[in-house]
Design an enzyme around this catalytic site. Structure first.
Site: not given
Ligand code: AMP
Length: 308
Positions: A35-36, A39-42, A168-169, A207
């Site tokens: 969803m934009g 960060h480093e996770g994405h 992401g887990e 985010s």
């Molecule tokens: P979001 O845009 O936050 O809904 O997340 C998009 C993808 O990024 C999903 O697969 C999340 O699980 C993954 N994600 C978000 N935060 C993290 C993180 N800190 N570490 C690893 N993957 C993440």
């Protein structure tokens, strides 16, 4: 020096044409859905996609139908230009960033308005499911939030032709639900879990961390610390202490200053309850808490704490 070329695609026709071209050249395709507010996770998911596939594409779409009426759709952070820069730096090949109307052309903004819904039953009835249940139609199955996720993700998987998709887990339940949906629907895509990326103090990147003020940010890492402590206790003392441990974690979190503990629960990695002969290595400890205006989510694998 010329930087990496990131293709910015806005329409379904454009992304279909791009993946067709890649396929014709014999390239494999990895897809990261977000969803934009990257960060480093994405970006770690983009790295995984690049490592395992010839081409990496990221979808950037704030999905309205996964938000509840009282949730943060309107104020969800939107940082598109910075996101594109980060993707260029990571040498991502394309970003699919459609307008809301492109994905939901009939004006649907809520799961109840969807004519076709994708509901994964069972896995959506635990953890975040009941907390984020707001459908008013079609009986009691499913969860407004996860039904909104699966309905949109299945559509994205039909639009973005990919071999592997990376999750992401941190949002472990979401990963498990999407894996189940893909299996149930017989889709030819591998659903790949990736480890949670954390700040050095342990807070899982999210985010929504931007909603935290300084004081709340100082408390937030205690979520991971308490989950680890609990997971270690279960690793050492076995499944008989699960009840006591989750109660203790919840109590400690409130003592640290979290405003509300939605749940602290233990399930297997298949999201089944622990039974007498469940090996502790299969368990994960999950929690959702509120602090200030933010809802924080985290989970820890007991296997990671065995012998620590
Ligand atoms: P979001 O845009 O936050 O809904 O997340 C998009 C993808 O990024 C999903 O697969 C999340 O699980 C993954 N994600 C978000 N935060 C993290 C993180 N800190 N570490 C690893 N993957 C993440």
């Amino acid at each position: 020096m010329e930087g990496h070329v990131l293709k910015v695609l806005r329409t379904i026709e454009e992304i279909r044409e791009q993946t067709r071209e890649w396929r014709a050249a014999g390239s494999s395709i990895g897809c990261v859905m977000t969803m934009g507010a990257l960060h480093e996770g994405h970006l770690s998911l983009v790295d995984a996609a690049r490592k395992e596939c010839d081409k990496a594409v990221l979808t950037l779409f704030v999905n309205p139908i996964q938000f509840g009426p009282a949730e943060d759709f309107a104020r969800y952070p939107r940082t598109e230009e910075a996101d594109f820069r980060a993707l260029r730096d990571r040498e991502c090949d394309a970003v699919f960033a459609p307008a809301t109307e492109t994905i939901f052309p009939s004006g649907e903004r809520h799961i109840d308005q969807m004519r076709t819904k994708v509901i994964v039953s069972g896995l959506t009835d635990v953890l975040c499911g009941p907390q984020r249940q707001w459908t008013t139609g079609s009986g009691t199955q499913g969860s407004g939030h996860f039904d909104g996720v699966t309905t949109e993700v299945l559509k994205m998987l039909h639009i973005v032709d990919c071999d592997r998709t990376y999750w992401g887990e941190k949002d472990y339940q979401q990963y498990a639900i999407i894996r189940a949906m893909v299996e149930d629907q017989g889709l030819q895509v591998a659903v790949v879990p990736c480890p949670t990326v954390r700040e050095t103090d342990g807070l899982a990147l999210s985010s929504r961390n931007t909603y935290l003020d300084e004081g709340q940010r100082a408390i937030a890492p205690q979520l991971y610390a308490e989950l680890r402590r609990g997971a270690r206790r279960i690793a050492e003392q076995g499944i008989d202490v699960i009840g006591e441990t989750t109660t203790q974690i919840a109590r400690s979190l409130l003592a640290h200053g979290f405003d509300l503990v939605e749940y602290v629960e233990v399930y297997t990695s298949a999201l089944r309850p622990a039974v007498a002969d469940t090996p502790v290595e299969e368990l994960r400890v999950f929690a959702a808490v509120h602090i200030g205006g933010a809802r924080l989510l985290d989970n820890v694998a007991v296997a990671d704490e065995v012998g620590r």
